[in-house]
Write a protein that holds these residues in place. Structure first.
Motif, PDB file in Angstrom:
ATOM      1  N   VAL A  14       5.387   0.476  -2.579  1.00  0.00           N
ATOM      2  CA  VAL A  14       4.974   0.980  -4.248  1.00  0.00           C
ATOM      3  C   VAL A  14       3.756   1.947  -4.224  1.00  0.00           C
ATOM      4  O   VAL A  14       3.882   2.836  -4.770  1.00  0.00           O
ATOM      5  CB  VAL A  14       4.704  -0.382  -4.861  1.00  0.00           C
ATOM      6  N   TYR A  15       2.929   1.691  -3.223  1.00  0.00           N
ATOM      7  CA  TYR A  15       1.714   2.458  -3.264  1.00  0.00           C
ATOM      8  C   TYR A  15       1.643   3.418  -1.887  1.00  0.00           C
ATOM      9  O   TYR A  15       0.631   4.062  -1.773  1.00  0.00           O
ATOM     10  CB  TYR A  15       0.355   1.622  -2.880  1.00  0.00           C
ATOM     11  N   GLY A  16       2.522   3.121  -1.052  1.00  0.00           N
ATOM     12  CA  GLY A  16       2.415   4.110   0.273  1.00  0.00           C
ATOM     13  C   GLY A  16       1.467   3.180   1.080  1.00  0.00           C
ATOM     14  O   GLY A  16       1.436   2.101   1.343  1.00  0.00           O
ATOM     15  N   PHE A  17       0.594   3.854   2.067  1.00  0.00           N
ATOM     16  CA  PHE A  17      -0.146   3.343   2.887  1.00  0.00           C
ATOM     17  C   PHE A  17      -1.312   2.610   2.504  1.00  0.00           C
ATOM     18  O   PHE A  17      -1.870   3.279   1.718  1.00  0.00           O
ATOM     19  CB  PHE A  17      -0.554   4.269   4.338  1.00  0.00           C
ATOM     20  N   ILE A  18      -1.636   1.316   2.792  1.00  0.00           N
ATOM     21  CA  ILE A  18      -2.747   0.607   2.227  1.00  0.00           C
ATOM     22  C   ILE A  18      -3.344  -0.025   3.575  1.00  0.00           C
ATOM     23  O   ILE A  18      -2.770  -0.172   4.467  1.00  0.00           O
ATOM     24  CB  ILE A  18      -2.169  -0.299   1.186  1.00  0.00           C
ATOM     25  N   THR A  19      -4.635  -0.165   3.158  1.00  0.00           N
ATOM     26  CA  THR A  19      -5.593  -0.586   4.543  1.00  0.00           C
ATOM     27  C   THR A  19      -6.099  -2.183   4.316  1.00  0.00           C
ATOM     28  O   THR A  19      -6.477  -2.418   3.148  1.00  0.00           O
ATOM     29  CB  THR A  19      -6.765   0.196   4.618  1.00  0.00           C
ATOM     30  N   ILE A  20      -6.088  -2.781   5.343  1.00  0.00           N
ATOM     31  CA  ILE A  20      -6.956  -3.974   5.172  1.00  0.00           C
ATOM     32  C   ILE A  20      -8.245  -3.625   6.050  1.00  0.00           C
ATOM     33  O   ILE A  20      -8.438  -3.576   6.951  1.00  0.00           O
ATOM     34  CB  ILE A  20      -6.246  -5.257   6.166  1.00  0.00           C
ATOM     35  N   PRO A  21      -9.035  -3.775   4.761  1.00  0.00           N
ATOM     36  CA  PRO A  21     -10.726  -3.008   5.243  1.00  0.00           C
ATOM     37  C   PRO A  21     -11.383  -3.850   5.861  1.00  0.00           C
ATOM     38  O   PRO A  21     -12.416  -3.258   6.301  1.00  0.00           O
ATOM     39  CB  PRO A  21     -10.990  -2.751   3.690  1.00  0.00           C
ATOM     40  N   PHE A  58       3.710 -12.590  -0.925  1.00  0.00           N
ATOM     41  CA  PHE A  58       3.017 -11.793   0.252  1.00  0.00           C
ATOM     42  C   PHE A  58       2.671 -10.430  -0.020  1.00  0.00           C
ATOM     43  O   PHE A  58       1.577  -9.896  -0.001  1.00  0.00           O
ATOM     44  CB  PHE A  58       3.550 -12.272   1.518  1.00  0.00           C
ATOM     45  N   HIS A  59       3.927  -9.789  -0.516  1.00  0.00           N
ATOM     46  CA  HIS A  59       3.860  -8.522  -1.004  1.00  0.00           C
ATOM     47  C   HIS A  59       2.926  -8.323  -2.017  1.00  0.00           C
ATOM     48  O   HIS A  59       2.044  -7.290  -2.049  1.00  0.00           O
ATOM     49  CB  HIS A  59       5.200  -8.136  -1.513  1.00  0.00           C
ATOM     50  N   HIS A  60       2.974  -9.205  -3.148  1.00  0.00           N
ATOM     51  CA  HIS A  60       2.261  -9.015  -4.254  1.00  0.00           C
ATOM     52  C   HIS A  60       0.457  -9.243  -4.082  1.00  0.00           C
ATOM     53  O   HIS A  60      -0.123  -8.226  -4.481  1.00  0.00           O
ATOM     54  CB  HIS A  60       2.550 -10.065  -5.137  1.00  0.00           C
ATOM     55  N   ALA A  61       0.432  -9.991  -3.303  1.00  0.00           N
ATOM     56  CA  ALA A  61      -1.140 -10.291  -3.036  1.00  0.00           C
ATOM     57  C   ALA A  61      -1.674  -9.005  -2.249  1.00  0.00           C
ATOM     58  O   ALA A  61      -2.744  -8.728  -2.508  1.00  0.00           O
ATOM     59  CB  ALA A  61      -1.229 -11.715  -2.093  1.00  0.00           C
ATOM     60  N   LEU A  62      -1.107  -8.454  -1.167  1.00  0.00           N
ATOM     61  CA  LEU A  62      -1.561  -7.401  -0.672  1.00  0.00           C
ATOM     62  C   LEU A  62      -1.769  -6.142  -1.468  1.00  0.00           C
ATOM     63  O   LEU A  62      -2.449  -5.284  -1.389  1.00  0.00           O
ATOM     64  CB  LEU A  62      -0.573  -6.865   0.423  1.00  0.00           C
ATOM     65  N   GLY A  63      -0.481  -6.022  -2.253  1.00  0.00           N
ATOM     66  CA  GLY A  63      -0.602  -5.076  -3.406  1.00  0.00           C
ATOM     67  C   GLY A  63      -2.047  -5.194  -4.320  1.00  0.00           C
ATOM     68  O   GLY A  63      -2.649  -4.166  -4.755  1.00  0.00           O
ATOM     69  N   ALA A  64      -2.104  -6.436  -4.812  1.00  0.00           N
ATOM     70  CA  ALA A  64      -3.292  -6.748  -5.720  1.00  0.00           C
ATOM     71  C   ALA A  64      -4.887  -6.247  -4.937  1.00  0.00           C
ATOM     72  O   ALA A  64      -5.794  -5.884  -5.359  1.00  0.00           O
ATOM     73  CB  ALA A  64      -3.317  -8.118  -6.046  1.00  0.00           C
ATOM     74  N   MET A  65      -4.624  -6.741  -3.853  1.00  0.00           N
ATOM     75  CA  MET A  65      -5.848  -6.410  -2.794  1.00  0.00           C
ATOM     76  C   MET A  65      -6.071  -4.902  -2.738  1.00  0.00           C
ATOM     77  O   MET A  65      -7.128  -4.504  -2.994  1.00  0.00           O
ATOM     78  CB  MET A  65      -5.583  -6.829  -1.412  1.00  0.00           C
ATOM     79  N   HIS A  66      -5.213  -4.161  -2.593  1.00  0.00           N
ATOM     80  CA  HIS A  66      -5.168  -2.724  -2.470  1.00  0.00           C
ATOM     81  C   HIS A  66      -5.819  -2.268  -4.021  1.00  0.00           C
ATOM     82  O   HIS A  66      -6.712  -1.208  -3.652  1.00  0.00           O
ATOM     83  CB  HIS A  66      -3.799  -1.873  -2.113  1.00  0.00           C
ATOM     84  N   LEU A  67      -5.311  -2.682  -4.886  1.00  0.00           N
ATOM     85  CA  LEU A  67      -5.681  -2.062  -6.268  1.00  0.00           C
ATOM     86  C   LEU A  67      -7.095  -2.477  -6.551  1.00  0.00           C
ATOM     87  O   LEU A  67      -7.951  -1.836  -7.185  1.00  0.00           O
ATOM     88  CB  LEU A  67      -5.032  -2.554  -7.642  1.00  0.00           C
TER      89      LEU A  67
END
Length: 417
Positions: A14-21, A58-67
């Protein structure tokens, strides 16, 4: 010994590359409580309608973290002070907001536990993780609970314009192929601002918010409350209801110990919190446990349980009628008579004839509002700021009544197979 690299980059469709910061966020993602979300689908049984709806919590939680990371970056860029600890805590809170979901997400929330909402379990698991991580989640928990002194953090986590909703609308629309779910989350986030530590949207973002509200209404009727999904979910609930009945009657019914615990007992929130055995069992449950049992139960000698399981496995679904008004007794009586004619005893009718209602309101200003900041600096509700009359219409609660039933049921034949 080399040190593990915890600053991971993930490729999200959905967002491309996202980072666990941060290291802490990485360790939380790696924790078994969170990894369990890989095995829980985001949309329950919606794949029976939209074959692509196979994404997970799992997908959704990571996406929400990115946003959330984008949102805090935007607010910092507009001159508001947010500490590094606050930004990390906000991402932790949104990452873990769904960690308390059980198998099939919302579908079994009413019957796996004794009407215990997943948010209460999420909070309890966050407290348990806080204990395991030596108190490093305390700030995130206060934000999640809404007790932190800066309320906009809770609004970013749980409100009518939060990162949770922004991700699930975009993500669910993407995986179902329902284009109406696209909401322009990036633009909305760029328009976020703060007034007196309350979240607002700049006036330039009004159209994007209007689209967000319309998308939410459409997604509910096209996806979340789709009539076929309602049928599938009703069948699944009845399967668990029948299995639980048989178990409590002393009939042998297969289930893993962790699942059997909740089928055999009615577990209240107080019991769940008081006895660690329930927490340990719950954090091992996922969709696979339920599907494994359904496949086994399809061979059970109880004709009701086996029939329901075979119907769901083979997608021989209940029929359904929707109405804006409650159904007349005559219709229900007629359907009851049809089931009796198919050889169904009265005491088993309720497993194959289900009545209920679904509600949808895209925006409820009586709770937390979506506030728009005008160029003058004045803050008003989106319903007052929008020149579209349908925004006010979206505040109405729409109710649909449904009745679904098994058509062409041949119980005796199935039981003999």
């Amino acid at each position: 010994m080399s040190v593990a690299n915890k600053k991971k980059i993930l490729n999200d469709p959905v967002y491309g590359f996202i980072t666990i910061p941060s290291d802490l966020l990485f360790d939380l993602v790696e924790h078994p409580y969170f990894q369990r979300l890989r095995r829980i689908k985001q949309l329950g049984l919606s794949e029976y309608v939209y074959p692509g709806a196979l994404h997970t919590r799992f997908h959704h939680a990571l996406g929400a973290m990115h946003l959330m990371g984008q949102a805090t970056h935007t607010l910092r860029g507009k001159g508001h002070y947010l500490s590094d600890d606050e930004c990390e805590a906000a991402q932790i809170a949104i990452l873990l907001h769904d960690i308390g979901h059980g198998p099939f997400s919302h579908v079994l929330e009413c019957c796996l536990l004794d009407n215990v909402h997943h948010e209460k379990i999420s909070l309890w698991l966050m407290h348990e993780l806080n204990r395991q991580f030596d108190g490093r989640l305390s700030l995130a928990i206060s934000m999640f609970e809404g007790t932190y002194e800066r309320p906009f953090f809770h609004q970013l986590i749980s409100s009518q314009l939060d990162m949770d909703r922004m991700d699930y609308l975009n993500r669910d629309g993407y995986y179902t192929g329902v284009a109406e779910g696209a909401i322009g989350a990036e633009r909305i986030i760029k328009m976020l601002d703060l007034v007196d530590d309350q979240l607002v949207v700049e006036a330039k973002g009004i159209l994007s918010v209007e689209n967000f509200l319309n998308a939410r209404r459409l997604m509910y009727w096209q996806v979340y409350l789709h009539k076929t999904s309602i049928c599938c979910e009703s069948m699944l609930v009845q399967i668990l209801r029948r299995a639980r009945f048989l178990i409590r009657q002393g009939e042998p019914v297969f289930a893993p110990y962790t699942f059997m615990l909740f089928l055999r007992e009615s577990v209240s929130l107080d019991a769940f919190l008081a006895n660690p055995i329930y927490l340990d069992a719950f954090t091992q449950l996922d969709d696979y446990d339920v599907w494994g049992c359904i496949k086994e139960w399809a061979l059970h000698n109880d004709p009701v349980l086996s029939a329901l399981c075979r119907m769901l496995l083979d997608r021989r679904l209940f029929k359904i009628i929707l109405s804006t008004e409650p159904f007349a007794n005559e219709l229900v009586n007629e359907l009851t008579a049809q089931l009796r004619q198919q050889g169904l005893p009265d005491e088993e009718l309720s497993y194959f004839l289900v009545e209920g209602q679904a509600t949808n309101a895209a925006y409820l200003p009586s709770g937390d509002r979506i506030n728009i900041k005008l160029k003058s600096g004045k803050v008003i509700d989106i319903a007052d700021a929008s020149d579209l009359s349908n925004v006010r219409v979206l505040t109405n609660i729409v109710r649909r009544y449904y009745v679904c039933w098994a058509k062409g049921l041949q119980l005796a034949n199935w039981a003999s197979k």
